[in-house]
Design an enzyme around this catalytic site. Structure first.
Site, PDB file in Angstrom:
ATOM      1  N   ARG A  17       0.824  -1.209   0.000  1.00  0.00           N
ATOM      2  CA  ARG A  17       0.000   0.000   0.000  1.00  0.00           C
ATOM      3  C   ARG A  17       0.858   1.259   0.000  1.00  0.00           C
ATOM      4  NH1 ARG A  17      -3.647  -3.041   3.418  1.00  0.00           N
ATOM      5  NH2 ARG A  17      -2.382  -2.455   5.215  1.00  0.00           N
ATOM      6  N   TYR A  18       1.827   1.323   0.900  1.00  0.00           N
ATOM      7  CA  TYR A  18       2.694   2.488   0.999  1.00  0.00           C
ATOM      8  C   TYR A  18       3.855   2.353   0.017  1.00  0.00           C
ATOM      9  CZ  TYR A  18       0.340   3.601   5.418  1.00  0.00           C
ATOM     10  OH  TYR A  18      -0.589   3.910   6.377  1.00  0.00           O
TER      11      TYR A  18
ATOM     12  N   ARG B 127       7.166   0.715   1.854  1.00  0.00           N
ATOM     13  CA  ARG B 127       7.114  -0.484   2.703  1.00  0.00           C
ATOM     14  C   ARG B 127       6.044  -1.433   2.182  1.00  0.00           C
ATOM     15  NH1 ARG B 127       4.390   3.672   6.766  1.00  0.00           N
ATOM     16  NH2 ARG B 127       5.376   4.936   5.175  1.00  0.00           N
TER      17      ARG B 127
ATOM     18  N   CYS C 121      -2.146 -18.348  13.849  1.00  0.00           N
ATOM     19  CA  CYS C 121      -1.752 -17.607  15.044  1.00  0.00           C
ATOM     20  C   CYS C 121      -1.802 -18.537  16.256  1.00  0.00           C
ATOM     21  CB  CYS C 121      -2.706 -16.437  15.289  1.00  0.00           C
ATOM     22  SG  CYS C 121      -2.763 -15.214  13.958  1.00  0.00           S
TER      23      CYS C 121
ATOM     24  N   CYS D 111      -7.830 -13.583  18.207  1.00  0.00           N
ATOM     25  CA  CYS D 111      -8.498 -12.462  18.858  1.00  0.00           C
ATOM     26  C   CYS D 111      -9.888 -12.297  18.254  1.00  0.00           C
ATOM     27  CB  CYS D 111      -7.676 -11.189  18.668  1.00  0.00           C
ATOM     28  SG  CYS D 111      -5.981 -11.320  19.274  1.00  0.00           S
TER      29      CYS D 111
ATOM     30  N   CYS E 180     -10.141  -9.473  15.503  1.00  0.00           N
ATOM     31  CA  CYS E 180      -9.101  -9.447  14.469  1.00  0.00           C
ATOM     32  C   CYS E 180      -9.649  -8.961  13.129  1.00  0.00           C
ATOM     33  CB  CYS E 180      -8.507 -10.842  14.313  1.00  0.00           C
ATOM     34  SG  CYS E 180      -7.273 -10.972  12.995  1.00  0.00           S
TER      35      CYS E 180
ATOM     36  N   ARG F 282      -8.391  -9.626  10.293  1.00  0.00           N
ATOM     37  CA  ARG F 282      -8.247 -10.683   9.288  1.00  0.00           C
ATOM     38  C   ARG F 282      -8.954 -11.954   9.747  1.00  0.00           C
ATOM     39  NH1 ARG F 282      -2.365  -8.983   8.701  1.00  0.00           N
ATOM     40  NH2 ARG F 282      -2.400  -7.504   6.975  1.00  0.00           N
TER      41      ARG F 282
ATOM     42  N   ASP G 128     -10.509  -1.771  13.671  1.00  0.00           N
ATOM     43  CA  ASP G 128     -10.890  -1.995  12.281  1.00  0.00           C
ATOM     44  C   ASP G 128     -12.240  -2.709  12.255  1.00  0.00           C
ATOM     45  OD1 ASP G 128      -8.515  -1.006  10.943  1.00  0.00           O
ATOM     46  OD2 ASP G 128      -7.485  -2.734  11.813  1.00  0.00           O
TER      47      ASP G 128
ATOM     48  N   ASP H 276      -6.722   2.903  10.538  1.00  0.00           N
ATOM     49  CA  ASP H 276      -6.390   2.391   9.213  1.00  0.00           C
ATOM     50  C   ASP H 276      -7.617   2.582   8.328  1.00  0.00           C
ATOM     51  OD1 ASP H 276      -4.949   1.203   7.208  1.00  0.00           O
ATOM     52  OD2 ASP H 276      -4.281  -0.468   8.448  1.00  0.00           O
TER      53      ASP H 276
ATOM     54  N   LYS I  82      -2.867   4.678   7.354  1.00  0.00           N
ATOM     55  CA  LYS I  82      -3.139   4.968   8.760  1.00  0.00           C
ATOM     56  C   LYS I  82      -3.168   6.473   8.981  1.00  0.00           C
ATOM     57  CE  LYS I  82      -1.154   0.738  10.692  1.00  0.00           C
ATOM     58  NZ  LYS I  82      -0.867   0.077   9.387  1.00  0.00           N
TER      59      LYS I  82
END
Length: 364
Positions: A97-98, A101, A110, A114, A117, A119, A278, A315, A322
């Site tokens: 995206r950036y 980076r 994971c 969570c 989350c 994702r 998010d 975000d 962000k």
């Protein structure tokens, strides 16, 4: 034990039956949670389980990890890909995206899952491990993209990889002369600290500037096992950052955030990001309004060292990046600024003045 056999090793809880047996949910909740688990993965490690007080219905650790049938309620403003990974994926496992980076997602598993989350629809114990060919293609992309100066390993949790595979990835990234920084984002040090072995810490050795961003949301997550894991990482020369999500019922008060940030600093983890939630499907019960988040952070300024001050960010959907959310302590008034003092909470006028003229040139 009476028969002389060894005691059973604590296991990760992965289904409704295990949650009921552990006393984390009532038996009548099991049918609904079985339906939920078909959509969203469940995992609570023994270390996390030990932090939960089952007698407290508002326990902030349980709220992060114990599933709730409310997760099956999706609101119109919630999106399956709230950070827009998919449109910015040039090759599988990479998100760009950036300009300077890019993310590398070598796996989507994971140690814990969570309940908030972003994702949550794609992560799971069987999901998303890149094949050897896919991983090499992703690493080739980084090598061939000189505008990218920073590689960010996320997922999933990159510390779920074996030390051998992790070492290979970091070596390939380090071989690219245009890459200056490697960053990893992980829950492992606080949720599965036993994975932080000497071999794993050694695998993180890199010629590049390397940072490990540890995701924690409550001060109690910095228990003895987590502190031991973080100490092993520090001794291996790994620089530690902290990221958190502002969550209703977990850390939505000045007192809770102060305790969290102080616990981070005591473990030599520099608070880096505080994320606004998010809007992934089924996460509405966790959302703290932005105005409330700004008020909470404003209350901390002046009573908490600047070392503990993270960037409070949202975000934006659509891959817009962000955006910092404040809070603000200065407002323009004509040519002057009114700046609120964090200790006296009074506005102080900061008069504007003309830019000083250039000093006279020396004679001769």
């Amino acid at each position: 034990m009476p028969d002389g056999s060894a005691p059973l090793k604590p296991r990760t809880l992965r289904d409704a039956a295990g949650l009921v047996e552990a006393g984390l949910v009532p038996p009548e909740a099991a049918p609904g949670l079985e339906r939920l688990s078909a959509t969203y993965a469940i995992a609570i490690t023994p270390v996390v389980r030990a932090l939960i007080d089952p007698a407290d219905p508002a326990d902030p650790i349980a709220r992060q990890y114990v599933p709730d049938i409310a997760e099956l309620e999706t609101l119109p403003e919630e999106r399956s890909d709230p950070t827009s990974d998919a449109p910015f994926t040039p090759v599988k496992g990479v998100v760009h995206r950036y300009p300077d980076r890019a993310l590398l997602k070598p796996l989507l598993a994971c140690p814990v899952y969570c309940r908030f989350c972003f994702r949550r629809e794609v992560v799971g114990p069987d999901g998303g491990l890149l094949s050897e060919a896919e991983l090499e293609a992703a690493l080739d992309w980084f090598a061939a993209t000189p505008t990218v100066r920073e590689a960010i390993l996320t997922g999933g949790d990159p510390l779920m990889l074996s030390p051998r595979r992790l070492r290979h990835i970091l070596a390939r990234l380090s071989a690219s002369p245009h890459l200056d920084i490697i960053r990893l984002h992980s829950r492992v040090p606080v949720s599965a600290p036993g994975r932080v072995t000497a071999a794993l810490a050694e695998a993180l050795d890199s010629e590049k500037a390397l940072f490990l961003c540890v995701h924690t949301n409550h001060a109690r997550e910095f228990a003895a096992p987590a502190l031991d894991a973080l100490r092993r990482l520090r001794r291996a020369g790994v620089a530690l950052l902290g990221q958190s999500v502002l969550l209703r019922g977990v850390n939505d008060s000045a007192e809770a955030l102060e305790a969290l940030f102080r616990a981070m600093l005591a473990a030599q983890v520099k608070p880096y990001y505080l994320h606004q939630l998010d809007r992934a499907p089924g996460t509405a019960r966790f959302e703290v309004p932005i105005a409330e988040g700004r008020r909470i952070l404003r209350a901390l300024r002046g009573r908490l060292t600047g070392l503990a001050w993270p960037a409070y960010v949202l975000d934006l959907p659509g891959g817009a990046g962000k955006a910092p959310l404040g809070p603000d302590f200065a407002t323009a008034e004509g040519a002057d600024w009114l700046v609120e003092g964090p200790l006296d909470h009074e506005p102080h006028r900061h008069p504007a003045r003309a830019h000083p003229s250039a000093p006279p040139r020396a004679a001769g």
